[in-house]
Design a protein around this motif. Structure first.
Motif, mmCIF file in Angstrom:
data_model
loop_
_atom_site.group_PDB
_atom_site.id
_atom_site.type_symbol
_atom_site.label_atom_id
_atom_site.label_comp_id
_atom_site.label_asym_id
_atom_site.label_seq_id
_atom_site.Cartn_x
_atom_site.Cartn_y
_atom_site.Cartn_z
ATOM 1 N N LEU A 41 -9.797 -2.393 0.436
ATOM 2 C CA LEU A 41 -8.199 -2.777 0.717
ATOM 3 C C LEU A 41 -8.179 -4.575 1.655
ATOM 4 O O LEU A 41 -7.869 -3.905 2.704
ATOM 5 C CB LEU A 41 -7.856 -1.592 0.908
ATOM 6 C CG LEU A 41 -6.379 -2.068 0.368
ATOM 7 C CD1 LEU A 41 -5.917 -3.209 -0.850
ATOM 8 C CD2 LEU A 41 -5.457 -0.813 0.214
ATOM 9 N N ILE A 42 -7.590 -5.842 0.893
ATOM 10 C CA ILE A 42 -7.025 -6.250 1.670
ATOM 11 C C ILE A 42 -6.154 -6.491 2.060
ATOM 12 O O ILE A 42 -4.779 -6.446 0.568
ATOM 13 C CB ILE A 42 -7.747 -7.724 1.535
ATOM 14 C CG1 ILE A 42 -9.485 -8.259 1.357
ATOM 15 C CG2 ILE A 42 -7.191 -8.485 2.671
ATOM 16 C CD1 ILE A 42 -10.412 -9.551 1.051
ATOM 17 N N ALA A 43 -4.683 -6.574 2.951
ATOM 18 C CA ALA A 43 -3.389 -6.343 2.589
ATOM 19 C C ALA A 43 -3.122 -8.184 2.351
ATOM 20 O O ALA A 43 -4.072 -8.688 4.360
ATOM 21 C CB ALA A 43 -2.901 -5.779 4.129
ATOM 22 N N ARG A 63 -7.194 -7.803 -3.210
ATOM 23 C CA ARG A 63 -6.155 -8.535 -2.375
ATOM 24 C C ARG A 63 -4.997 -7.960 -2.969
ATOM 25 O O ARG A 63 -4.364 -8.603 -4.202
ATOM 26 C CB ARG A 63 -6.278 -9.511 -2.241
ATOM 27 C CG ARG A 63 -8.014 -10.595 -2.584
ATOM 28 C CD ARG A 63 -8.519 -12.031 -2.571
ATOM 29 N NE ARG A 63 -7.824 -12.306 -4.063
ATOM 30 C CZ ARG A 63 -8.220 -11.773 -5.210
ATOM 31 N NH1 ARG A 63 -10.182 -11.998 -5.434
ATOM 32 N NH2 ARG A 63 -7.445 -12.611 -6.443
ATOM 33 N N ILE A 64 -4.315 -7.336 -1.869
ATOM 34 C CA ILE A 64 -2.935 -6.805 -2.182
ATOM 35 C C ILE A 64 -1.754 -7.234 -1.454
ATOM 36 O O ILE A 64 -1.702 -6.426 0.334
ATOM 37 C CB ILE A 64 -2.766 -5.416 -2.279
ATOM 38 C CG1 ILE A 64 -4.068 -5.024 -3.799
ATOM 39 C CG2 ILE A 64 -1.461 -4.458 -2.745
ATOM 40 C CD1 ILE A 64 -3.932 -3.522 -4.067
ATOM 41 N N GLY A 65 -0.777 -8.099 -1.713
ATOM 42 C CA GLY A 65 -0.091 -8.395 -0.666
ATOM 43 C C GLY A 65 1.482 -7.693 -0.972
ATOM 44 O O GLY A 65 1.951 -6.423 -0.601
ATOM 45 N N SER A 66 2.335 -7.436 -2.035
ATOM 46 C CA SER A 66 3.803 -6.907 -2.463
ATOM 47 C C SER A 66 3.807 -5.993 -2.257
ATOM 48 O O SER A 66 4.683 -5.193 -2.000
ATOM 49 C CB SER A 66 4.186 -7.587 -3.411
ATOM 50 O OG SER A 66 3.363 -8.176 -4.488
ATOM 51 N N ALA A 67 3.086 -5.219 -3.077
ATOM 52 C CA ALA A 67 2.524 -3.704 -3.516
ATOM 53 C C ALA A 67 2.475 -2.943 -1.603
ATOM 54 O O ALA A 67 2.883 -1.887 -1.788
ATOM 55 C CB ALA A 67 1.745 -3.644 -3.875
ATOM 56 N N SER A 90 -1.975 -7.229 -6.867
ATOM 57 C CA SER A 90 -1.234 -5.900 -6.275
ATOM 58 C C SER A 90 -0.804 -5.837 -7.936
ATOM 59 O O SER A 90 -0.348 -4.716 -8.110
ATOM 60 C CB SER A 90 -0.146 -6.492 -6.075
ATOM 61 O OG SER A 90 0.593 -7.008 -4.380
ATOM 62 N N GLY A 91 -0.805 -6.867 -9.354
ATOM 63 C CA GLY A 91 -0.284 -6.645 -10.468
ATOM 64 C C GLY A 91 -1.263 -5.922 -11.303
ATOM 65 O O GLY A 91 -1.592 -5.736 -12.731
ATOM 66 N N ALA A 136 -9.457 -3.978 -11.879
ATOM 67 C CA ALA A 136 -10.160 -5.465 -11.591
ATOM 68 C C ALA A 136 -11.319 -4.025 -11.177
ATOM 69 O O ALA A 136 -12.147 -3.804 -10.981
ATOM 70 C CB ALA A 136 -9.986 -5.739 -9.967
ATOM 71 N N ILE A 137 -10.119 -2.832 -10.544
ATOM 72 C CA ILE A 137 -11.711 -1.514 -9.584
ATOM 73 C C ILE A 137 -12.432 -1.706 -10.546
ATOM 74 O O ILE A 137 -13.469 -0.583 -10.599
ATOM 75 C CB ILE A 137 -10.961 -0.951 -8.640
ATOM 76 C CG1 ILE A 137 -10.284 -1.449 -7.730
ATOM 77 C CG2 ILE A 137 -11.618 0.678 -8.757
ATOM 78 C CD1 ILE A 137 -9.121 -0.685 -7.078
#
Length: 222
Positions: free
Chosen positions: A25-27, A212-216, A197-198, A203-204
């Protein structure tokens, strides 16, 4: 709910989705202030993604300069040939290598710098003009030459793709599955960087190794 709590919640969720081999998990901290990054680090986040090379180097300078720092910095934007030399000042991964000329320059620069970096070939399987990367045919032709795409310091880690801009879940799954099929046929040892995020759950399910998850995690940017 704070940044650390959101991160842990998503991390637990992705481990439930694929317990045997959960993705990294990449923030995605691009455009986020240093205060939020520090909050994330204090909460146990170690993998961060930045779009702009220089911004990431400045934001993470205190960790980059610390010996044996556990933080891992990922460049997740398109890699531009004119600035890729800066990657070696602190990045461990480059996810957006979208042209063979960029691959060749990255290999040459890694050999000169003698610093390790891993990279992904970015695919453009939706064929959108706004997206960067290899088309399907060119991607396959490139991957078939994979033995020449790594050296002692620079390693081809795998392939990256983004879903369609409209976020259609059916088309998104098709795109992710298409890249997974290319991996299966031409680079079974490679990793996949898919999902934001969406669409990270899709994907998983389709085999992504990095999401690659940012806003979540960080919330919407101010």
């Amino acid at each position: 709910m704070g940044i650390a709590e959101r991160y842990q919640e998503i991390n637990e969720e992705i481990r439930k989705l694929r317990p045997a081999n959960p993705p990294v998990l990449i923030a995605v901290s691009k455009f986020q202030p240093l205060s939020k990054v520090k909050e994330a680090v204090a909460g146990g986040v170690f993998h961060f993604g930045e779009n702009r090379i220089q911004e990431g180097l400045e934001k993470f300078s205190e960790w980059i300069q610390t010996k044996n720092s556990p933080l891992v910095l990922h460049h997740i934007g398109p890699v531009q040939s004119g600035t890729l030399r800066k990657l070696f000042a602190g990045y461990s991964y480059a996810h957006g290598v979208g042209a063979i000329s960029t691959v060749q320059e990255l290999l040459a620069r890694a050999d000169k710098e003698q610093k390790p970096i891993r990279y992904f070939l970015q695919a453009n399987l939706t064929e959108e003009d706004t997206k960067h990367g290899f088309g399907k045919k060119e991607l396959i032709e490139t991957v078939m030459k994979k033995e020449s795409l790594s050296n002692a310091f620079c390693k081809l880690e795998g392939m990256m793709v983004m879903g369609p801009s409209d976020g259609d879940p059916i088309r998104t799954r098709e795109v992710f599955r298409e890249l997974a099929d290319i991996r299966k046929k031409y680079m079974p040892e490679g990793k996949l960087s898919m999902g934001m995020s969406g669409d990270y759950k899709i994907a998983i399910e389709e085999g992504s190794d990095f999401v690659r998850i940012g806003s979540a995690i960080f919330g919407e940017r101010n």
